[in-house]
Structure formats: C-alpha cells, structure tokens
Design a protein around this motif. Structure first.
Motif, PDB file in Angstrom:
ATOM      1  N   THR A   8      91.678  96.969  64.770  1.00 44.68           N
ATOM      2  CA  THR A   8      92.068  97.661  63.538  1.00 44.68           C
ATOM      3  C   THR A   8      90.881  97.796  62.577  1.00 44.68           C
ATOM      4  OG1 THR A   8      92.546  95.609  62.370  1.00 44.68           O
ATOM      5  CG2 THR A   8      94.365  96.595  63.633  1.00 44.68           C
ATOM      6  N   TYR A   9      91.091  98.646  61.582  1.00 45.13           N
ATOM      7  CA  TYR A   9      90.071  98.814  60.531  1.00 45.13           C
ATOM      8  C   TYR A   9      89.856  97.488  59.791  1.00 45.13           C
ATOM      9  CZ  TYR A   9      87.855 100.436  56.204  1.00 45.13           C
ATOM     10  OH  TYR A   9      87.004 100.600  55.136  1.00 45.13           O
ATOM     11  N   ALA A  10      90.954  96.761  59.539  1.00 48.58           N
ATOM     12  CA  ALA A  10      90.831  95.497  58.792  1.00 48.58           C
ATOM     13  C   ALA A  10      89.920  94.524  59.537  1.00 48.58           C
ATOM     14  CB  ALA A  10      92.214  94.882  58.574  1.00 48.58           C
ATOM     15  N   GLN A  11      90.033  94.509  60.863  1.00 46.64           N
ATOM     16  CA  GLN A  11      89.191  93.588  61.651  1.00 46.64           C
ATOM     17  C   GLN A  11      87.735  94.065  61.705  1.00 46.64           C
ATOM     18  OE1 GLN A  11      92.566  93.747  64.233  1.00 46.64           O
ATOM     19  NE2 GLN A  11      92.209  91.652  64.886  1.00 46.64           N
ATOM     20  N   LEU A  12      87.573  95.377  61.751  1.00 42.82           N
ATOM     21  CA  LEU A  12      86.207  95.955  61.703  1.00 42.82           C
ATOM     22  C   LEU A  12      85.527  95.543  60.389  1.00 42.82           C
ATOM     23  CD1 LEU A  12      85.888  99.857  62.016  1.00 42.82           C
ATOM     24  CD2 LEU A  12      84.848  98.631  60.161  1.00 42.82           C
ATOM     25  N   VAL A  13      86.301  95.607  59.313  1.00 42.09           N
ATOM     26  CA  VAL A  13      85.782  95.227  58.003  1.00 42.09           C
ATOM     27  C   VAL A  13      85.412  93.742  57.993  1.00 42.09           C
ATOM     28  CG1 VAL A  13      86.615  94.728  55.649  1.00 42.09           C
ATOM     29  CG2 VAL A  13      86.876  97.025  56.613  1.00 42.09           C
ATOM     30  N   ALA A  14      86.277  92.913  58.564  1.00 41.56           N
ATOM     31  CA  ALA A  14      86.021  91.469  58.555  1.00 41.56           C
ATOM     32  C   ALA A  14      84.724  91.142  59.306  1.00 41.56           C
ATOM     33  CB  ALA A  14      87.212  90.728  59.172  1.00 41.56           C
ATOM     34  N   VAL A  15      84.510  91.805  60.451  1.00 44.76           N
ATOM     35  CA  VAL A  15      83.294  91.539  61.238  1.00 44.76           C
ATOM     36  C   VAL A  15      82.052  91.978  60.450  1.00 44.76           C
ATOM     37  CG1 VAL A  15      82.000  92.184  63.318  1.00 44.76           C
ATOM     38  CG2 VAL A  15      84.448  91.686  63.479  1.00 44.76           C
ATOM     39  N   SER A  16      82.112  93.176  59.868  1.00 44.71           N
ATOM     40  CA  SER A  16      80.914  93.678  59.179  1.00 44.71           C
ATOM     41  C   SER A  16      80.641  92.868  57.907  1.00 44.71           C
ATOM     42  CB  SER A  16      81.016  95.181  58.897  1.00 44.71           C
ATOM     43  OG  SER A  16      82.248  95.499  58.335  1.00 44.71           O
ATOM     44  N   ALA A  17      81.693  92.509  57.173  1.00 45.43           N
ATOM     45  CA  ALA A  17      81.486  91.698  55.966  1.00 45.43           C
ATOM     46  C   ALA A  17      80.926  90.327  56.340  1.00 45.43           C
ATOM     47  CB  ALA A  17      82.794  91.543  55.193  1.00 45.43           C
ATOM     48  N   GLY A  18      81.380  89.790  57.475  1.00 42.77           N
ATOM     49  CA  GLY A  18      80.886  88.485  57.936  1.00 42.77           C
ATOM     50  C   GLY A  18      79.393  88.531  58.251  1.00 42.77           C
ATOM     51  N   ILE A  19      78.950  89.616  58.854  1.00 42.39           N
ATOM     52  CA  ILE A  19      77.514  89.751  59.179  1.00 42.39           C
ATOM     53  C   ILE A  19      76.688  89.761  57.887  1.00 42.39           C
ATOM     54  CG2 ILE A  19      75.761  91.335  60.111  1.00 42.39           C
ATOM     55  CD1 ILE A  19      77.835  92.136  62.278  1.00 42.39           C
ATOM     56  N   ILE A  20      77.184  90.499  56.896  1.00 48.91           N
ATOM     57  CA  ILE A  20      76.425  90.589  55.636  1.00 48.91           C
ATOM     58  C   ILE A  20      76.470  89.251  54.886  1.00 48.91           C
ATOM     59  CG2 ILE A  20      76.355  91.723  53.359  1.00 48.91           C
ATOM     60  CD1 ILE A  20      77.055  94.325  54.823  1.00 48.91           C
ATOM     61  N   ARG A  21      77.642  88.606  54.880  1.00 46.58           N
ATOM     62  CA  ARG A  21      77.724  87.293  54.211  1.00 46.58           C
ATOM     63  C   ARG A  21      76.743  86.301  54.844  1.00 46.58           C
ATOM     64  NH1 ARG A  21      83.252  84.345  54.407  1.00 46.58           N
ATOM     65  NH2 ARG A  21      82.919  84.871  56.574  1.00 46.58           N
ATOM     66  N   ASP A  22      76.733  86.225  56.186  1.00 48.35           N
ATOM     67  CA  ASP A  22      75.844  85.274  56.860  1.00 48.35           C
ATOM     68  C   ASP A  22      74.380  85.560  56.528  1.00 48.35           C
ATOM     69  OD1 ASP A  22      78.111  84.207  57.883  1.00 48.35           O
ATOM     70  OD2 ASP A  22      77.825  84.958  59.938  1.00 48.35           O
TER      71      ASP A  22
END
Ligand code: F6R
Length: 243
Positions: A8-22
């Motif tokens: 889903t889009y929500a999961q795509l967002v979670a993965v990309s936000a996680g990369i930027i947070r890390d």
C-alpha cells in the motif's frame, strides 16, 4: 537499482520515511533534495509526525527542491514554494536560510540556475534526493528528450504534464504555467542516494520503462539504472507492469 514493492501507499511512505529518519540520525546536517506533487505528501506527513512525536530534529538540515514553475509568484497558491510551506516547512524546524527552491520570478535565469548548482555543491552535495515520476517518465521537470547530462535550467513542460497538473489550476490546462526551472538529470544523478517513489496504476507503465526499459532520454527516469544508490519504492499498483 534496488526495487522495494509495498502493498500500500501507507507502507511505501513508512519505508521511505524510515530511510530518511535513519540517515538524519546518522548525519544531523543531512542535505535533502525534495520533490513536490501528490506522491511525497504522505512522506512529508510521516516526517512531520516523527518531528512532533519523536523529536526528529531538522535544525541542521539543508534542502534543495527539484523544481518550480516559472512566471507565478512564490506566494501563488499552487507554487511549489506554497506547496513546501504547506506540507512540510511550516511543520518542521528546518531553518529558513537552509531551504532552497528555484525562484519562479528570477529574471536572470541562467545566472540563477548556475547559482543554484553552486549552492548544492557548497552544501556538500545532496545526500538523499526524493523523486516522483511523471506518467511520461520525467523526473523533476526533465521531460522526455531531456539531455541525460543536463543541469539546472528552464524547461518547457510536456502536454501530458500540463494535463496531469491541471487539476491544481482549476482543471484548466491553459492555466498551468508552461515552463519551469528544474534541476537537470545530471544534477539529480550527482545525489549520493535517490529515492524514487511511485504509487497507483497510472504510474505502472512509467515505472516499467524506468526500471526495466532501455536507458533513454525518452524516459529520463531510466538513467537512474546507472545510479549506484537508487532505491525505487513503489506500491503494488505501480509495480503491476514489471516483469
Ligand atoms: C515535482 C516533480 C515531478 C513530480 C512528478 C509526479 O517536484 O519533480 O517530477 O514528482 O510529476 O507528480 P505526482 O507525484 O503529483 O504524480
């Protein structure tokens, strides 16, 4: 090119936000390249939530936006300046002086574009460039046939882009500015990492061409196949035409 397909889009967002947070936790003075459009809105919302609930700190971050329409003032309701303020900048603590967006009203365009390139270099280069993709395969506003080595410059927008963006201008194609200042394909390729995000079936063909097609100026996103650290993060609908 790493391709991450999420349901889903929500999961795509979670993965990309996680990369930027890390990345931000490792390097507080991260240099982010940012995109506008509907695709990254969820990402900006997720990063805003992390800022408010986890204290994710953007106070040393520098940003460079990919593009801006030419000929509308920064405070126009549909300028990318307004978009960034609305969806991200007003909600996080990136210092005003660290935010860079091409100037829609720059008179000496060539000089402005050179200065924009120089500012990216002076900031140490872009660590992570967030990208969406147009249905014609554009990245930034580098429309099909853009030189793969191009730098920040003015581009005339393709008819399909004017149509795709008309909904933001009262549904009238004629109301959409015909030109934009955009980072070039070559500028984007110099980012240390690129995150290409896409969701929905309207992006499936462009994603298939970009990820599995030949590298061609007709599909500017296809050049990312040559980038050593590009992560394509897409939902299942956008992945539907991959082999
Ligand atoms: C915007 C940009 C464009 C968009 C692309 C997709 O800054 O660079 O390349 O990423 O047009 O737009 P959306 O996300 O609205 O489908």
């Amino acid at each position: 090119m790493e391709v991450i397909i999420q349901p889903t889009y929500a999961q795509l967002v979670a993965v990309s936000a996680g990369i930027i947070r890390d990345a931000l936790l490792k390097k507080p003075n991260l240099v982010l390249g940012l995109a506008t459009g509907s695709t990254p809105i969820g990402l900006y919302e997720a990063l805003t939530r992390m800022h408010k609930t986890e204290g994710l700190d953007f106070s040393s971050v520098t940003t460079f936006n990919l593009d801006e329409y030419v000929g509308i003032p920064p405070n126009h309701p549909h300028s990318y300046h307004t978009f960034m303020a609305t969806y991200f900048f007003n909600a996080v603590n990136i210092p005003t002086e660290n935010r860079h967006i091409p100037q829609s009203t720059a008179v000496a365009h060539e000089e402005f574009c050179e200065q924009y390139e120089a500012a990216i270099v002076n900031a140490g280069g872009i660590d992570i460039q967030v990208l969406g993709i147009g249905i014609d395969g554009h990245i930034g506003f580098n429309e099909p046939s853009s030189s793969l080595g191009s730098r920040t410059r003015i581009k005339t927008l393709a008819q399909s882009t004017l149509k795709a963006n008309a909904s933001h201008f009262g549904g009238t194609v004629n109301a959409v500015p015909k030109m934009a200042i955009t980072m070039g394909v070559g500028t984007i390729m110099e980012a240390k990492q690129c995150l290409l995000l896409a969701n929905g079936e309207s992006k499936a063909e462009a994603i298939a061409h970009a990820v599995e097609g030949p590298i061609t100026a007709e599909v500017p996103a296809s050049v990312l196949q040559m980038h050593p650290r590009t992560v394509v993060i897409i939902d299942e609908a956008a992945a539907a035409q991959l082999k």
